[in-house]
Design a protein around this motif. Structure first.
Motif, PDB file in Angstrom:
ATOM      1  N   PHE A 234     -36.790 -22.516 -25.537  1.00  0.00           N
ATOM      2  CA  PHE A 234     -38.090 -22.344 -26.187  1.00  0.00           C
ATOM      3  C   PHE A 234     -38.570 -23.646 -26.826  1.00  0.00           C
ATOM      4  CE2 PHE A 234     -37.248 -17.563 -27.112  1.00  0.00           C
ATOM      5  CZ  PHE A 234     -37.596 -17.246 -25.803  1.00  0.00           C
ATOM      6  N   GLN A 235     -37.643 -24.417 -27.383  1.00  0.00           N
ATOM      7  CA  GLN A 235     -38.012 -25.605 -28.149  1.00  0.00           C
ATOM      8  C   GLN A 235     -37.725 -26.914 -27.408  1.00  0.00           C
ATOM      9  OE1 GLN A 235     -39.715 -25.226 -30.839  1.00  0.00           O
ATOM     10  NE2 GLN A 235     -39.477 -23.002 -30.822  1.00  0.00           N
ATOM     11  N   ALA A 236     -37.463 -26.844 -26.122  1.00  0.00           N
ATOM     12  CA  ALA A 236     -37.083 -28.043 -25.368  1.00  0.00           C
ATOM     13  C   ALA A 236     -38.153 -29.123 -25.443  1.00  0.00           C
ATOM     14  CB  ALA A 236     -36.811 -27.670 -23.913  1.00  0.00           C
ATOM     15  N   ALA A 310     -39.656 -27.356 -39.018  1.00  0.00           N
ATOM     16  CA  ALA A 310     -38.448 -27.414 -39.841  1.00  0.00           C
ATOM     17  C   ALA A 310     -37.621 -26.141 -39.711  1.00  0.00           C
ATOM     18  CB  ALA A 310     -38.829 -27.647 -41.302  1.00  0.00           C
ATOM     19  N   THR A 311     -38.278 -24.988 -39.663  1.00  0.00           N
ATOM     20  CA  THR A 311     -37.524 -23.738 -39.516  1.00  0.00           C
ATOM     21  C   THR A 311     -36.860 -23.672 -38.142  1.00  0.00           C
ATOM     22  OG1 THR A 311     -39.512 -22.543 -38.753  1.00  0.00           O
ATOM     23  CG2 THR A 311     -39.017 -22.476 -41.108  1.00  0.00           C
ATOM     24  N   VAL A 312     -37.522 -24.222 -37.130  1.00  0.00           N
ATOM     25  CA  VAL A 312     -36.934 -24.236 -35.794  1.00  0.00           C
ATOM     26  C   VAL A 312     -35.703 -25.144 -35.758  1.00  0.00           C
ATOM     27  CG1 VAL A 312     -37.310 -24.984 -33.409  1.00  0.00           C
ATOM     28  CG2 VAL A 312     -39.032 -23.608 -34.571  1.00  0.00           C
ATOM     29  N   VAL A 313     -35.771 -26.288 -36.445  1.00  0.00           N
ATOM     30  CA  VAL A 313     -34.607 -27.166 -36.521  1.00  0.00           C
ATOM     31  C   VAL A 313     -33.446 -26.422 -37.173  1.00  0.00           C
ATOM     32  CG1 VAL A 313     -33.683 -29.306 -37.475  1.00  0.00           C
ATOM     33  CG2 VAL A 313     -36.009 -29.251 -36.576  1.00  0.00           C
ATOM     34  N   GLY A 314     -33.782 -25.596 -38.174  1.00  0.00           N
ATOM     35  CA  GLY A 314     -32.744 -24.779 -38.800  1.00  0.00           C
ATOM     36  C   GLY A 314     -32.046 -23.883 -37.806  1.00  0.00           C
ATOM     37  N   VAL A 315     -32.818 -23.313 -36.885  1.00  0.00           N
ATOM     38  CA  VAL A 315     -32.236 -22.476 -35.829  1.00  0.00           C
ATOM     39  C   VAL A 315     -31.311 -23.310 -34.939  1.00  0.00           C
ATOM     40  CG1 VAL A 315     -32.735 -21.016 -33.850  1.00  0.00           C
ATOM     41  CG2 VAL A 315     -34.255 -20.961 -35.829  1.00  0.00           C
ATOM     42  N   LEU A 316     -31.771 -24.507 -34.597  1.00  0.00           N
ATOM     43  CA  LEU A 316     -31.036 -25.334 -33.639  1.00  0.00           C
ATOM     44  C   LEU A 316     -29.700 -25.825 -34.192  1.00  0.00           C
ATOM     45  CD1 LEU A 316     -33.947 -27.442 -32.094  1.00  0.00           C
ATOM     46  CD2 LEU A 316     -33.053 -25.239 -31.370  1.00  0.00           C
ATOM     47  N   VAL A 317     -29.638 -26.120 -35.502  1.00  0.00           N
ATOM     48  CA  VAL A 317     -28.393 -26.644 -36.051  1.00  0.00           C
ATOM     49  C   VAL A 317     -27.442 -25.543 -36.488  1.00  0.00           C
ATOM     50  CG1 VAL A 317     -29.570 -28.730 -36.851  1.00  0.00           C
ATOM     51  CG2 VAL A 317     -29.223 -26.843 -38.449  1.00  0.00           C
ATOM     52  N   GLU A 318     -27.958 -24.316 -36.631  1.00  0.00           N
ATOM     53  CA  GLU A 318     -27.138 -23.278 -37.239  1.00  0.00           C
ATOM     54  C   GLU A 318     -25.906 -22.914 -36.414  1.00  0.00           C
ATOM     55  OE1 GLU A 318     -27.600 -18.634 -38.549  1.00  0.00           O
ATOM     56  OE2 GLU A 318     -28.937 -20.119 -39.408  1.00  0.00           O
ATOM     57  N   VAL A 319     -26.069 -22.680 -35.129  1.00  0.00           N
ATOM     58  CA  VAL A 319     -24.931 -22.211 -34.334  1.00  0.00           C
ATOM     59  C   VAL A 319     -23.793 -23.230 -34.299  1.00  0.00           C
ATOM     60  CG1 VAL A 319     -24.155 -21.499 -32.051  1.00  0.00           C
ATOM     61  CG2 VAL A 319     -26.303 -20.603 -32.969  1.00  0.00           C
ATOM     62  N   PRO A 320     -24.044 -24.510 -33.987  1.00  0.00           N
ATOM     63  CA  PRO A 320     -22.926 -25.466 -34.017  1.00  0.00           C
ATOM     64  C   PRO A 320     -22.280 -25.567 -35.396  1.00  0.00           C
ATOM     65  CG  PRO A 320     -24.807 -26.394 -32.849  1.00  0.00           C
ATOM     66  CD  PRO A 320     -25.283 -25.136 -33.488  1.00  0.00           C
ATOM     67  N   VAL A 321     -23.096 -25.558 -36.456  1.00  0.00           N
ATOM     68  CA  VAL A 321     -22.551 -25.633 -37.812  1.00  0.00           C
ATOM     69  C   VAL A 321     -21.675 -24.426 -38.111  1.00  0.00           C
ATOM     70  CG1 VAL A 321     -23.157 -25.491 -40.264  1.00  0.00           C
ATOM     71  CG2 VAL A 321     -24.345 -27.102 -38.793  1.00  0.00           C
ATOM     72  N   MET A 322     -22.173 -23.243 -37.797  1.00  0.00           N
ATOM     73  CA  MET A 322     -21.423 -22.029 -38.120  1.00  0.00           C
ATOM     74  C   MET A 322     -20.130 -21.948 -37.323  1.00  0.00           C
ATOM     75  SD  MET A 322     -23.134 -20.837 -40.543  1.00  0.00           S
ATOM     76  CE  MET A 322     -22.133 -19.386 -40.767  1.00  0.00           C
ATOM     77  N   LEU A 323     -20.144 -22.410 -36.079  1.00  0.00           N
ATOM     78  CA  LEU A 323     -18.909 -22.412 -35.288  1.00  0.00           C
ATOM     79  C   LEU A 323     -17.864 -23.340 -35.906  1.00  0.00           C
ATOM     80  CD1 LEU A 323     -20.242 -22.356 -31.622  1.00  0.00           C
ATOM     81  CD2 LEU A 323     -18.927 -20.568 -32.777  1.00  0.00           C
ATOM     82  N   SER A 324     -18.313 -24.490 -36.413  1.00  0.00           N
ATOM     83  CA  SER A 324     -17.364 -25.403 -37.055  1.00  0.00           C
ATOM     84  C   SER A 324     -16.790 -24.775 -38.320  1.00  0.00           C
ATOM     85  CB  SER A 324     -18.048 -26.731 -37.384  1.00  0.00           C
ATOM     86  OG  SER A 324     -18.997 -26.592 -38.430  1.00  0.00           O
ATOM     87  N   LEU A 325     -17.609 -24.017 -39.052  1.00  0.00           N
ATOM     88  CA  LEU A 325     -17.128 -23.364 -40.269  1.00  0.00           C
ATOM     89  C   LEU A 325     -16.218 -22.181 -39.954  1.00  0.00           C
ATOM     90  CD1 LEU A 325     -20.384 -23.531 -42.426  1.00  0.00           C
ATOM     91  CD2 LEU A 325     -18.328 -24.944 -42.609  1.00  0.00           C
ATOM     92  N   VAL A 326     -16.500 -21.485 -38.861  1.00  0.00           N
ATOM     93  CA  VAL A 326     -15.593 -20.418 -38.414  1.00  0.00           C
ATOM     94  C   VAL A 326     -14.222 -20.995 -38.129  1.00  0.00           C
ATOM     95  CG1 VAL A 326     -15.080 -18.890 -36.464  1.00  0.00           C
ATOM     96  CG2 VAL A 326     -17.333 -18.810 -37.539  1.00  0.00           C
ATOM     97  N   ALA A 327     -14.199 -22.132 -37.421  1.00  0.00           N
ATOM     98  CA  ALA A 327     -12.919 -22.773 -37.109  1.00  0.00           C
ATOM     99  C   ALA A 327     -12.192 -23.185 -38.382  1.00  0.00           C
ATOM    100  CB  ALA A 327     -13.158 -23.987 -36.209  1.00  0.00           C
ATOM    101  N   PHE A 328     -12.924 -23.744 -39.339  1.00  0.00           N
ATOM    102  CA  PHE A 328     -12.317 -24.163 -40.608  1.00  0.00           C
ATOM    103  C   PHE A 328     -11.773 -22.960 -41.369  1.00  0.00           C
ATOM    104  CE2 PHE A 328     -12.655 -24.886 -45.185  1.00  0.00           C
ATOM    105  CZ  PHE A 328     -11.884 -26.028 -45.333  1.00  0.00           C
ATOM    106  N   ALA A 329     -12.559 -21.878 -41.420  1.00  0.00           N
ATOM    107  CA  ALA A 329     -12.121 -20.680 -42.149  1.00  0.00           C
ATOM    108  C   ALA A 329     -10.863 -20.094 -41.523  1.00  0.00           C
ATOM    109  CB  ALA A 329     -13.247 -19.640 -42.165  1.00  0.00           C
ATOM    110  N   ASN A 330     -10.787 -20.105 -40.208  1.00  0.00           N
ATOM    111  CA  ASN A 330      -9.596 -19.559 -39.550  1.00  0.00           C
ATOM    112  C   ASN A 330      -8.358 -20.425 -39.795  1.00  0.00           C
ATOM    113  OD1 ASN A 330     -10.797 -17.267 -38.446  1.00  0.00           O
ATOM    114  ND2 ASN A 330     -11.484 -18.347 -36.618  1.00  0.00           N
ATOM    115  N   ARG A 331      -8.557 -21.726 -39.891  1.00  0.00           N
ATOM    116  CA  ARG A 331      -7.423 -22.615 -40.131  1.00  0.00           C
ATOM    117  C   ARG A 331      -6.935 -22.563 -41.581  1.00  0.00           C
ATOM    118  NH1 ARG A 331     -10.629 -26.536 -37.102  1.00  0.00           N
ATOM    119  NH2 ARG A 331      -9.918 -26.596 -34.947  1.00  0.00           N
ATOM    120  N   THR A 332      -7.785 -22.107 -42.484  1.00  0.00           N
ATOM    121  CA  THR A 332      -7.417 -22.092 -43.911  1.00  0.00           C
ATOM    122  C   THR A 332      -7.172 -20.668 -44.418  1.00  0.00           C
ATOM    123  OG1 THR A 332      -9.787 -22.108 -44.484  1.00  0.00           O
ATOM    124  CG2 THR A 332      -8.653 -24.227 -44.422  1.00  0.00           C
ATOM    125  N   ARG A 333      -6.897 -19.762 -43.506  1.00  0.00           N
ATOM    126  CA  ARG A 333      -6.648 -18.375 -43.899  1.00  0.00           C
ATOM    127  C   ARG A 333      -5.507 -18.273 -44.915  1.00  0.00           C
ATOM    128  NH1 ARG A 333      -8.430 -14.256 -40.874  1.00  0.00           N
ATOM    129  NH2 ARG A 333      -8.644 -15.683 -39.103  1.00  0.00           N
TER     130      ARG A 333
END
Length: 342
Positions: A234-236, A310-333
Protein backbone atom coordinates in the motif's frame (compact mmCIF):
# COMPACT_ATOMS: atom_id res chain seq x y z
CA UNK A 1 9.65 -22.66 18.71
CA UNK A 2 9.40 -24.34 15.34
CA UNK A 3 11.65 -23.63 12.38
CA UNK A 4 9.14 -21.21 10.88
CA UNK A 5 8.71 -19.18 14.07
CA UNK A 6 12.43 -19.24 14.84
CA UNK A 7 13.25 -17.48 11.58
CA UNK A 8 10.17 -15.28 11.53
CA UNK A 9 12.30 -12.12 11.29
CA UNK A 10 13.73 -13.41 7.99
CA UNK A 11 10.28 -14.19 6.62
CA UNK A 12 9.07 -10.72 7.63
CA UNK A 13 12.03 -9.12 5.84
CA UNK A 14 11.16 -11.09 2.72
CA UNK A 15 7.50 -10.07 3.06
CA UNK A 16 8.54 -6.42 3.32
CA UNK A 17 10.64 -6.71 0.17
CA UNK A 18 7.86 -8.51 -1.68
CA UNK A 19 5.33 -5.88 -0.66
CA UNK A 20 7.51 -3.00 -1.87
CA UNK A 21 8.21 -4.71 -5.20
CA UNK A 22 4.57 -5.57 -5.86
CA UNK A 23 3.31 -2.18 -4.72
CA UNK A 24 5.75 -0.31 -6.95
CA UNK A 25 5.16 -2.48 -10.03
CA UNK A 26 1.37 -2.84 -9.69
CA UNK A 27 0.23 0.35 -7.92
CA UNK A 28 -3.21 0.35 -9.50
CA UNK A 29 -4.08 -3.10 -8.19
CA UNK A 30 -3.12 -2.21 -4.64
CA UNK A 31 -4.92 1.13 -4.79
CA UNK A 32 -8.05 -0.88 -5.55
CA UNK A 33 -7.42 -3.25 -2.63
CA UNK A 34 -6.72 -0.26 -0.35
CA UNK A 35 -10.13 1.17 -1.28
CA UNK A 36 -11.99 -1.84 0.12
CA UNK A 37 -12.87 -0.15 3.38
CA UNK A 38 -15.65 0.13 5.93
CA UNK A 39 -15.37 3.05 8.36
CA UNK A 40 -11.77 3.55 7.15
CA UNK A 41 -10.88 -0.05 8.11
CA UNK A 42 -9.34 -1.99 5.27
CA UNK A 43 -11.27 -5.25 4.95
CA UNK A 44 -8.46 -7.52 3.62
CA UNK A 45 -6.15 -6.38 6.43
CA UNK A 46 -8.96 -6.89 8.93
CA UNK A 47 -9.53 -10.47 7.77
CA UNK A 48 -5.82 -11.25 7.99
CA UNK A 49 -5.56 -9.81 11.50
CA UNK A 50 -8.64 -11.81 12.49
CA UNK A 51 -6.98 -15.01 11.27
CA UNK A 52 -3.86 -14.08 13.24
CA UNK A 53 -5.60 -13.74 16.59
CA UNK A 54 -8.18 -16.54 16.37
CA UNK A 55 -5.81 -19.29 17.65
CA UNK A 56 -4.99 -17.07 20.65
CA UNK A 57 -8.67 -16.62 21.42
CA UNK A 58 -9.24 -20.38 21.27
CA UNK A 59 -6.66 -20.89 24.01
CA UNK A 60 -8.55 -18.75 26.52
CA UNK A 61 -9.98 -20.71 29.40
CA UNK A 62 -12.71 -18.39 30.62
CA UNK A 63 -12.61 -19.90 34.07
CA UNK A 64 -9.12 -18.42 34.37
CA UNK A 65 -10.36 -14.90 33.55
CA UNK A 66 -11.83 -14.81 37.06
CA UNK A 67 -8.32 -15.20 38.47
CA UNK A 68 -7.06 -11.96 36.90
CA UNK A 69 -8.27 -9.97 39.91
CA UNK A 70 -5.81 -11.88 42.08
CA UNK A 71 -2.93 -10.25 40.15
CA UNK A 72 -4.01 -6.64 39.60
CA UNK A 73 -0.47 -5.28 39.34
CA UNK A 74 -0.08 -6.33 35.70
CA UNK A 75 -3.28 -4.58 34.69
CA UNK A 76 -2.40 -1.43 36.64
CA UNK A 77 1.05 -1.37 35.03
CA UNK A 78 -0.47 -1.56 31.54
CA UNK A 79 -2.89 1.28 32.24
CA UNK A 80 -0.26 3.57 33.78
CA UNK A 81 2.14 3.07 30.86
CA UNK A 82 -0.52 3.44 28.16
CA UNK A 83 -2.36 6.48 29.49
CA UNK A 84 -0.07 8.37 31.87
CA UNK A 85 3.34 7.90 30.23
CA UNK A 86 3.32 6.80 26.59
CA UNK A 87 1.29 9.65 24.99
CA UNK A 88 3.41 12.30 26.68
CA UNK A 89 6.79 10.74 25.94
CA UNK A 90 5.76 10.36 22.29
CA UNK A 91 4.81 14.06 22.11
CA UNK A 92 8.07 15.04 23.83
CA UNK A 93 10.20 12.98 21.44
CA UNK A 94 8.34 14.36 18.43
CA UNK A 95 8.97 17.92 19.60
CA UNK A 96 12.62 17.23 20.45
CA UNK A 97 13.49 15.70 17.09
CA UNK A 98 11.43 17.83 14.71
CA UNK A 99 11.79 21.16 16.49
CA UNK A 100 15.41 20.77 17.60
CA UNK A 101 17.43 17.85 16.15
CA UNK A 102 15.92 17.88 12.64
CA UNK A 103 14.98 21.58 12.60
CA UNK A 104 17.31 22.36 9.69
CA UNK A 105 16.16 19.37 7.64
CA UNK A 106 12.38 19.73 7.78
CA UNK A 107 10.18 22.82 7.18
CA UNK A 108 8.29 23.95 10.28
CA UNK A 109 4.86 23.26 8.79
CA UNK A 110 5.86 19.71 7.86
CA UNK A 111 7.46 19.19 11.27
CA UNK A 112 4.17 20.10 12.97
CA UNK A 113 2.38 17.50 10.85
CA UNK A 114 4.86 14.76 11.70
CA UNK A 115 4.60 15.55 15.41
CA UNK A 116 0.80 15.36 15.17
CA UNK A 117 0.97 11.93 13.55
CA UNK A 118 3.34 10.65 16.22
CA UNK A 119 1.01 11.92 18.94
CA UNK A 120 -1.93 10.05 17.42
CA UNK A 121 0.13 6.85 17.46
CA UNK A 122 1.07 7.44 21.10
CA UNK A 123 -2.53 7.83 22.20
CA UNK A 124 -3.67 4.59 20.53
CA UNK A 125 -2.45 1.47 22.39
CA UNK A 126 -2.56 -1.83 20.52
CA UNK A 127 -5.76 -3.85 20.27
CA UNK A 128 -5.35 -6.72 17.81
CA UNK A 129 -1.71 -7.44 17.04
CA UNK A 130 -0.84 -7.76 20.73
CA UNK A 131 -2.57 -11.14 20.73
CA UNK A 132 0.05 -12.31 18.22
CA UNK A 133 2.95 -10.95 20.29
CA UNK A 134 1.44 -12.51 23.42
CA UNK A 135 1.19 -15.89 21.72
CA UNK A 136 4.80 -15.71 20.53
CA UNK A 137 5.98 -15.01 24.09
CA UNK A 138 3.71 -17.70 25.61
CA UNK A 139 1.69 -15.03 27.38
CA UNK A 140 -1.32 -15.81 29.55
CA UNK A 141 -4.17 -15.53 26.98
CA UNK A 142 -6.86 -14.81 29.58
CA UNK A 143 -4.83 -12.03 31.17
CA UNK A 144 -3.96 -10.57 27.75
CA UNK A 145 -7.65 -10.51 26.86
CA UNK A 146 -8.50 -8.58 30.03
CA UNK A 147 -5.64 -6.12 29.48
CA UNK A 148 -6.74 -5.41 25.91
CA UNK A 149 -10.42 -5.17 26.82
CA UNK A 150 -9.86 -2.68 29.64
CA UNK A 151 -7.65 -0.60 27.34
CA UNK A 152 -10.40 -0.55 24.71
CA UNK A 153 -12.93 0.68 27.25
CA UNK A 154 -10.62 3.46 28.44
CA UNK A 155 -9.78 4.38 24.85
CA UNK A 156 -13.45 5.15 24.25
CA UNK A 157 -13.30 8.05 26.70
CA UNK A 158 -9.60 8.98 26.95
CA UNK A 159 -8.42 9.00 23.33
CA UNK A 160 -10.11 12.25 22.26
CA UNK A 161 -9.24 14.47 25.28
CA UNK A 162 -5.60 13.34 25.50
CA UNK A 163 -5.10 13.71 21.74
CA UNK A 164 -6.78 17.13 21.84
CA UNK A 165 -4.56 18.23 24.73
CA UNK A 166 -1.34 17.15 23.04
CA UNK A 167 -2.33 18.41 19.59
CA UNK A 168 -3.36 21.73 21.05
CA UNK A 169 -6.81 21.73 19.48
CA UNK A 170 -10.15 22.00 21.24
CA UNK A 171 -12.37 20.07 18.87
CA UNK A 172 -10.69 16.89 17.64
CA UNK A 173 -12.72 14.74 15.27
CA UNK A 174 -12.63 11.12 16.37
CA UNK A 175 -14.09 8.57 13.92
CA UNK A 176 -16.14 6.77 16.56
CA UNK A 177 -17.50 4.37 13.97
CA UNK A 178 -13.94 3.26 13.20
CA UNK A 179 -13.15 2.82 16.88
CA UNK A 180 -16.29 0.83 17.65
CA UNK A 181 -16.14 -1.38 14.54
CA UNK A 182 -12.44 -2.08 15.09
CA UNK A 183 -13.08 -3.13 18.69
CA UNK A 184 -15.90 -5.44 17.61
CA UNK A 185 -13.91 -6.82 14.68
CA UNK A 186 -10.57 -7.35 16.42
CA UNK A 187 -11.67 -8.34 19.91
CA UNK A 188 -15.35 -9.24 20.30
CA UNK A 189 -15.99 -11.26 17.14
CA UNK A 190 -12.89 -13.49 17.22
CA UNK A 191 -13.39 -13.91 20.96
CA UNK A 192 -16.94 -15.22 20.48
CA UNK A 193 -15.94 -17.49 17.59
CA UNK A 194 -12.93 -18.76 19.51
CA UNK A 195 -15.01 -19.45 22.61
CA UNK A 196 -17.71 -21.36 20.71
CA UNK A 197 -15.18 -23.35 18.70
CA UNK A 198 -13.22 -24.18 21.86
CA UNK A 199 -16.33 -25.46 23.61
CA UNK A 200 -17.29 -27.57 20.60
CA UNK A 201 -13.83 -29.14 20.36
CA UNK A 202 -13.60 -29.83 24.09
CA UNK A 203 -16.58 -32.15 23.76
CA UNK A 204 -14.19 -34.47 21.91
CA UNK A 205 -11.42 -34.01 24.48
CA UNK A 206 -8.59 -31.58 25.17
CA UNK A 207 -6.29 -33.41 22.75
CA UNK A 208 -8.66 -32.53 19.92
CA UNK A 209 -8.61 -28.85 20.90
CA UNK A 210 -4.81 -28.75 21.10
CA UNK A 211 -4.53 -30.48 17.74
CA UNK A 212 -6.73 -27.89 15.99
CA UNK A 213 -4.86 -24.99 17.63
CA UNK A 214 -1.54 -26.48 16.50
CA UNK A 215 -2.83 -26.70 12.93
CA UNK A 216 -4.06 -23.09 13.02
CA UNK A 217 -0.78 -21.59 14.27
CA UNK A 218 0.96 -21.76 10.85
CA UNK A 219 -2.08 -20.02 9.34
CA UNK A 220 -1.73 -17.33 12.00
CA UNK A 221 1.92 -16.72 11.10
CA UNK A 222 1.20 -16.76 7.35
CA UNK A 223 -1.52 -14.17 7.95
CA UNK A 224 1.02 -12.01 9.76
CA UNK A 225 3.37 -12.18 6.75
CA UNK A 226 0.53 -11.45 4.33
CA UNK A 227 -0.47 -8.42 6.43
CA UNK A 228 3.09 -7.08 6.37
CA UNK A 229 3.37 -7.57 2.61
CA UNK A 230 0.02 -5.86 2.03
CA UNK A 231 0.80 -2.85 4.22
CA UNK A 232 4.14 -2.30 2.52
CA UNK A 233 2.55 -2.71 -0.91
CA UNK A 234 0.00 0.00 0.00
CA UNK A 235 2.80 2.42 0.90
CA UNK A 236 5.43 1.37 -1.66
CA UNK A 237 5.14 4.60 -3.67
CA UNK A 238 5.61 6.75 -0.57
CA UNK A 239 8.52 4.64 0.62
CA UNK A 240 10.34 5.10 -2.67
CA UNK A 241 9.41 8.78 -3.10
CA UNK A 242 10.31 10.07 0.39
CA UNK A 243 12.91 7.74 1.89
CA UNK A 244 14.71 10.44 3.91
CA UNK A 245 11.53 11.70 5.56
CA UNK A 246 10.55 8.14 6.43
CA UNK A 247 13.92 7.61 8.11
CA UNK A 248 13.64 10.87 10.08
CA UNK A 249 10.18 9.92 11.36
CA UNK A 250 11.29 6.38 12.17
CA UNK A 251 14.12 7.48 14.47
CA UNK A 252 12.00 8.95 17.31
CA UNK A 253 9.42 6.20 16.83
CA UNK A 254 12.09 3.56 17.35
CA UNK A 255 13.40 5.33 20.46
CA UNK A 256 9.85 5.56 21.80
CA UNK A 257 9.13 1.88 21.15
CA UNK A 258 12.29 0.51 22.75
CA UNK A 259 12.13 3.04 25.58
CA UNK A 260 8.54 2.25 26.52
CA UNK A 261 9.25 -1.48 26.38
CA UNK A 262 12.29 -1.07 28.65
CA UNK A 263 10.34 0.95 31.22
CA UNK A 264 7.41 -1.50 31.23
CA UNK A 265 9.51 -4.66 31.23
CA UNK A 266 11.81 -3.50 34.03
CA UNK A 267 8.83 -2.25 36.03
CA UNK A 268 7.20 -5.66 35.63
CA UNK A 269 10.37 -7.31 36.91
CA UNK A 270 10.44 -4.91 39.87
CA UNK A 271 6.79 -5.71 40.59
CA UNK A 272 7.69 -9.44 40.46
CA UNK A 273 5.12 -10.24 37.80
CA UNK A 274 5.26 -13.65 36.11
CA UNK A 275 6.70 -13.61 32.62
CA UNK A 276 3.43 -14.63 30.97
CA UNK A 277 1.86 -11.41 32.32
CA UNK A 278 4.92 -9.13 32.06
CA UNK A 279 5.63 -9.84 28.37
CA UNK A 280 2.11 -9.10 27.03
CA UNK A 281 1.87 -6.01 29.27
CA UNK A 282 5.08 -4.68 27.74
CA UNK A 283 3.91 -5.51 24.21
CA UNK A 284 0.61 -3.65 24.68
CA UNK A 285 2.44 -0.52 25.80
CA UNK A 286 4.97 -0.70 22.97
CA UNK A 287 2.73 -1.40 19.97
CA UNK A 288 0.01 0.84 18.54
CA UNK A 289 -3.58 0.67 17.32
CA UNK A 290 -2.41 1.80 13.88
CA UNK A 291 -5.83 1.50 12.19
CA UNK A 292 -7.28 4.14 14.53
CA UNK A 293 -4.22 6.41 14.37
CA UNK A 294 -4.19 6.37 10.55
CA UNK A 295 -7.94 6.94 10.36
CA UNK A 296 -7.87 9.95 12.72
CA UNK A 297 -4.84 11.45 10.95
CA UNK A 298 -6.67 11.24 7.61
CA UNK A 299 -9.87 12.66 9.10
CA UNK A 300 -8.09 15.60 10.75
CA UNK A 301 -5.31 16.47 8.32
CA UNK A 302 -6.05 14.72 5.02
CA UNK A 303 -4.96 11.59 3.17
CA UNK A 304 -1.70 13.04 1.87
CA UNK A 305 -0.76 15.01 4.99
CA UNK A 306 2.46 14.69 6.95
CA UNK A 307 0.44 13.46 9.93
CA UNK A 308 -0.98 10.58 7.90
CA UNK A 309 2.53 9.78 6.64
CA UNK A 310 3.87 9.65 10.21
CA UNK A 311 1.18 7.17 11.28
CA UNK A 312 2.00 5.02 8.25
CA UNK A 313 5.68 5.01 9.21
CA UNK A 314 4.53 3.78 12.60
CA UNK A 315 2.87 0.83 10.88
CA UNK A 316 5.99 0.09 8.85
CA UNK A 317 8.41 0.01 11.79
CA UNK A 318 6.13 -1.78 14.22
CA UNK A 319 6.40 -5.38 13.02
CA UNK A 320 10.23 -5.56 12.86
CA UNK A 321 10.48 -3.78 16.23
CA UNK A 322 7.94 -6.04 17.91
CA UNK A 323 9.62 -9.18 16.56
CA UNK A 324 12.94 -8.05 18.03
CA UNK A 325 11.23 -7.45 21.38
CA UNK A 326 9.52 -10.84 21.24
CA UNK A 327 12.94 -12.42 20.77
CA UNK A 328 14.36 -10.42 23.68
CA UNK A 329 11.43 -11.30 25.95
CA UNK A 330 11.81 -15.00 25.18
CA UNK A 331 15.53 -14.92 25.91
CA UNK A 332 14.99 -13.18 29.27
CA UNK A 333 12.19 -15.40 30.54
CA UNK A 334 14.47 -16.52 33.36
CA UNK A 335 14.45 -12.99 34.80
CA UNK A 336 10.90 -13.53 36.03
CA UNK A 337 8.99 -15.78 38.38
CA UNK A 338 7.19 -18.92 37.24
CA UNK A 339 4.12 -18.37 35.05
CA UNK A 340 0.83 -17.63 36.79
CA UNK A 341 -1.37 -20.70 36.92
CA UNK A 342 -4.90 -20.52 35.51
Amino acid sequence: MGLFERYLSLWVALAIGLGVVLGSTMPGAFETVASWQVAQINLPVAVLIWLMILPMMMQIDFASVKQVGKQPKGLVLTLVINWLIKPFTMAALGWLFFRVVFADLVPTADADQYIAGMILLGVAPCTAMVFVWSQLTKGNPAYTLVQVSVNDIIMMVAFAPIAALLLGVSDILVPWQTLIIATLLYVVLPLVVGMLWRQALLKSGEAKLNGVIAKLKPLSMLSLLATVALLFAFQAQTLLAEPLVMVLIAIPLLLQSYGIFAVTYLSAKWLKLPHNVAAPASMIGTSNFFELAVAVAIALFGLHSGAALATVVGVLVEVPVMLSLVAFANRTRHWFTAPAQA
